[in-house]
Enzyme design. Structure first.
Site, mmCIF file in Angstrom:
data_model
loop_
_atom_site.group_PDB
_atom_site.id
_atom_site.type_symbol
_atom_site.label_atom_id
_atom_site.label_comp_id
_atom_site.label_asym_id
_atom_site.label_seq_id
_atom_site.Cartn_x
_atom_site.Cartn_y
_atom_site.Cartn_z
ATOM 1 N N GLY A 13 48.009 42.162 46.832
ATOM 2 C CA GLY A 13 46.623 42.218 47.529
ATOM 3 C C GLY A 13 46.040 43.538 47.742
ATOM 4 O O GLY A 13 45.599 43.962 48.626
ATOM 5 N N ARG A 16 41.268 45.311 47.602
ATOM 6 C CA ARG A 16 40.275 45.629 48.848
ATOM 7 C C ARG A 16 41.266 45.543 50.210
ATOM 8 O O ARG A 16 42.408 45.224 50.215
ATOM 9 C CB ARG A 16 39.252 44.502 49.105
ATOM 10 C CG ARG A 16 39.688 43.203 49.001
ATOM 11 C CD ARG A 16 38.553 41.936 49.226
ATOM 12 N NE ARG A 16 39.075 40.674 48.701
ATOM 13 C CZ ARG A 16 39.387 39.975 49.976
ATOM 14 N NH1 ARG A 16 39.198 40.388 51.212
ATOM 15 N NH2 ARG A 16 39.683 38.546 49.782
ATOM 16 N N ASN A 88 51.719 43.054 50.930
ATOM 17 C CA ASN A 88 50.544 43.020 51.603
ATOM 18 C C ASN A 88 49.500 41.747 51.587
ATOM 19 O O ASN A 88 48.736 41.854 52.534
ATOM 20 C CB ASN A 88 49.762 44.428 51.133
ATOM 21 C CG ASN A 88 48.210 44.703 51.599
ATOM 22 O OD1 ASN A 88 48.022 44.848 53.037
ATOM 23 N ND2 ASN A 88 47.544 44.200 50.802
ATOM 24 N N SER A 140 52.114 41.256 61.283
ATOM 25 C CA SER A 140 50.724 41.278 62.231
ATOM 26 C C SER A 140 51.234 41.023 63.735
ATOM 27 O O SER A 140 52.286 40.673 63.958
ATOM 28 C CB SER A 140 49.969 39.966 61.887
ATOM 29 O OG SER A 140 49.011 39.922 62.901
ATOM 30 N N TYR A 153 49.278 30.899 61.195
ATOM 31 C CA TYR A 153 49.432 32.492 60.618
ATOM 32 C C TYR A 153 50.564 33.099 61.450
ATOM 33 O O TYR A 153 51.256 33.902 60.903
ATOM 34 C CB TYR A 153 48.122 32.972 60.936
ATOM 35 C CG TYR A 153 47.866 34.373 60.484
ATOM 36 C CD1 TYR A 153 47.714 34.584 59.113
ATOM 37 C CD2 TYR A 153 47.940 35.280 61.520
ATOM 38 C CE1 TYR A 153 47.587 36.376 58.944
ATOM 39 C CE2 TYR A 153 47.714 36.688 61.452
ATOM 40 C CZ TYR A 153 47.545 37.198 59.955
ATOM 41 O OH TYR A 153 47.280 38.594 59.682
ATOM 42 N N ALA A 155 53.193 31.916 63.005
ATOM 43 C CA ALA A 155 54.339 31.422 62.608
ATOM 44 C C ALA A 155 54.854 32.072 61.193
ATOM 45 O O ALA A 155 56.014 32.520 61.025
ATOM 46 C CB ALA A 155 54.540 29.981 62.496
ATOM 47 N N ALA A 156 54.123 32.197 60.360
ATOM 48 C CA ALA A 156 54.048 32.723 59.174
ATOM 49 C C ALA A 156 54.605 34.116 59.265
ATOM 50 O O ALA A 156 55.630 34.525 58.466
ATOM 51 C CB ALA A 156 53.042 32.488 57.982
ATOM 52 N N LYS A 157 53.820 34.769 60.011
ATOM 53 C CA LYS A 157 53.977 36.421 60.028
ATOM 54 C C LYS A 157 55.404 36.543 60.822
ATOM 55 O O LYS A 157 56.097 37.467 60.550
ATOM 56 C CB LYS A 157 52.873 36.989 60.753
ATOM 57 C CG LYS A 157 51.571 37.020 59.857
ATOM 58 C CD LYS A 157 51.817 38.092 58.601
ATOM 59 C CE LYS A 157 50.640 38.157 57.821
ATOM 60 N NZ LYS A 157 50.735 39.287 56.739
HETATM 61 N N1 LIG Z 1 42.867 43.211 59.098
HETATM 62 C C1 LIG Z 1 43.448 42.969 60.076
HETATM 63 O O1 LIG Z 1 43.182 43.326 61.484
HETATM 64 C C2 LIG Z 1 45.093 43.045 59.965
HETATM 65 C C3 LIG Z 1 45.954 42.981 61.295
HETATM 66 C C4 LIG Z 1 47.221 42.732 61.115
HETATM 67 C C5 LIG Z 1 47.750 42.501 59.977
HETATM 68 N N2 LIG Z 1 46.879 42.426 58.880
HETATM 69 C C6 LIG Z 1 47.470 41.987 57.299
HETATM 70 O O2 LIG Z 1 47.357 42.950 56.621
HETATM 71 C C7 LIG Z 1 47.268 42.411 55.243
HETATM 72 C C8 LIG Z 1 46.210 43.003 54.357
HETATM 73 O O3 LIG Z 1 44.950 42.697 55.292
HETATM 74 P P1 LIG Z 1 43.563 42.919 55.245
HETATM 75 O O4 LIG Z 1 42.892 42.903 56.409
HETATM 76 O O5 LIG Z 1 43.313 44.153 54.268
HETATM 77 O O6 LIG Z 1 42.812 41.756 54.251
HETATM 78 P P2 LIG Z 1 41.616 41.347 53.150
HETATM 79 O O7 LIG Z 1 40.801 42.510 53.265
HETATM 80 O O8 LIG Z 1 41.108 40.159 53.303
HETATM 81 O O9 LIG Z 1 42.694 41.576 51.800
HETATM 82 C C9 LIG Z 1 43.441 40.701 51.496
HETATM 83 C C10 LIG Z 1 44.085 40.890 50.021
HETATM 84 O O10 LIG Z 1 44.921 39.780 49.633
HETATM 85 C C11 LIG Z 1 44.475 39.066 48.445
HETATM 86 N N3 LIG Z 1 44.832 37.825 48.539
HETATM 87 C C12 LIG Z 1 44.468 36.928 49.707
HETATM 88 N N4 LIG Z 1 44.795 35.617 49.274
HETATM 89 C C13 LIG Z 1 45.495 35.616 48.122
HETATM 90 C C14 LIG Z 1 46.124 34.606 47.393
HETATM 91 N N5 LIG Z 1 46.099 33.493 47.356
HETATM 92 N N6 LIG Z 1 46.687 35.214 46.022
HETATM 93 C C15 LIG Z 1 46.690 36.525 45.579
HETATM 94 N N7 LIG Z 1 46.138 37.611 46.395
HETATM 95 C C16 LIG Z 1 45.517 37.036 47.771
HETATM 96 C C17 LIG Z 1 43.040 39.480 48.465
HETATM 97 O O11 LIG Z 1 42.483 39.146 46.946
HETATM 98 P P3 LIG Z 1 41.933 37.936 46.709
HETATM 99 O O12 LIG Z 1 40.980 37.241 47.889
HETATM 100 O O13 LIG Z 1 41.012 38.548 45.534
HETATM 101 O O14 LIG Z 1 43.064 36.916 46.209
HETATM 102 C C18 LIG Z 1 42.944 40.944 49.018
HETATM 103 O O15 LIG Z 1 43.417 41.826 47.914
HETATM 104 C C19 LIG Z 1 47.386 40.964 55.195
HETATM 105 O O16 LIG Z 1 48.814 40.471 55.188
HETATM 106 C C20 LIG Z 1 47.004 40.709 56.774
HETATM 107 O O17 LIG Z 1 47.652 39.607 57.552
HETATM 108 C C21 LIG Z 1 45.732 42.411 58.977
#
Ligand SMILES: NC(=O)c1ccc[n+]([C@@H]2O[C@H](COP(=O)([O-])OP(=O)(O)OC[C@H]3O[C@@H](n4cnc5c(N)ncnc54)[C@H](OP(=O)(O)O)[C@@H]3O)[C@@H](O)[C@H]2O)c1
Length: 245
Positions: A13, A16, A88, A140, A153, A155-157
């Protein structure tokens, strides 16, 4: 690895959001980097142009059963080894459990829990062949505190954190260190739907009175994958400005 060959980091991931910043940091640290997502972005296209020898992108849908194996096979075919994995990729779907359809439950668990497990398994097999490595799972704060509308979500994390601890015990003797990072809220596509009212509420409840930045999460990823963290395994490190303390 010959002295001329930089280490290899796999970041799922990385097209972005947080993943993009983690990819940039590994490239800046001299790594060869492989990332994956369902769709190309301007960022991945640019990296392919800027770092043709050190950057690799694979189109993968982690919801598909054989995605992990084919992803890791393509990295080993391209770079010959794997030193670091950052699990990620993830996605958030908010809905009360009582109305959540079964296929949505399956999808959330497949992408946020099953896929990281299978990618870690395939990467660990490659790491044993080269003397060890680091696995970092991005969890998370939803794994730590309950929040309405995110039970699946969460539960998974939480599963990912449990996986981290037990896997660290299994892989420690093979010199593979396994940890998870637990970010609080930071700005990304995933949190773009947070209303101004909710944002203000989160800021008010956070001792440091603000959301985090991706840079603050990347700094911890950098640390846990650096030589400085060579005696840390099986841990979950929370980066949330004190929200869950
Ligand atoms: N943002 C927050 O506040 C926050 C807080 C706590 C934890 N997190 C965790 O941090 C990590 C990154 O989050 P983020 O906010 O940067 O998310 P994001 O901006 O939505 O980016 C998610 C990335 O994962 C890829 N992805 C999603 N579904 C996928 C799939 N089925 N197959 C392959 N790739 C997939 C997306 O690419 P495509 O969509 O092109 O597949 C993208 O590259 C995640 O694990 C999230 O749970 C985020």
């Amino acid at each position: 690895m010959t002295p001329a060959e930089p280490p290899v980091a796999v970041v799922t991931g990385g097209s972005r959001g947080l993943g993009q910043h983690i990819v940039e940091s590994f490239l800046a640290r001299g790594y060869r980097v492989s990332t994956s997502s369902r769709t190309q972005t301007d960022f991945t296209s640019q990296m392919l142009q800027d770092h043709p020898d050190r950057f690799h992108w694979t189109e993968v849908d982690l919801e598909q059963g054989d995605a992990a194996k084919s992803l890791v096979r393509s990295v080993v075919a391209r770079f010959g080894r794997i030193d670091v994995l950052v699990n990620n990729a993830g996605y958030l779907h908010q809905e009360l459990l009582l109305t959540t359809p079964r296929r949505q439950v399956d999808s959330l668990v497949a992408v946020n829990l099953v896929a990281p497990i299978l990618v870690a398994q395939a990467c660990a097999r490659a790491m044993t062949a080269s003397g060890g490595g680091r696995i970092l799972n991005v969890s998370s704060i939803n794994a730590v505190r309950g929040h309405r509308g995110v039970s699946v979500y969460s539960a998974a994390k939480a599963g990912l954190d449990g996986f981290t601890r037990s896997l660290a015990r299994e892989l420690g003797p093979m010199n593979i260190l396994v940890n998870s990072v637990v970010p609080g809220y930071f700005d990304s596509d995933m949190t773009s739907g947070v209303t101004p009212e909710n944002r203000t509420r989160i800021e008010r409840r956070t001792p440091l009175q603000r959301l985090g930045t991706v840079e603050e999460v990347v700094a911890v990823v950098d640390f846990l994958t650096s030589p400085a963290a060579s005696f840390i395994t099986g841990q979950t490190l929370v980066i949330d400005g004190g929200l869950t303390c």
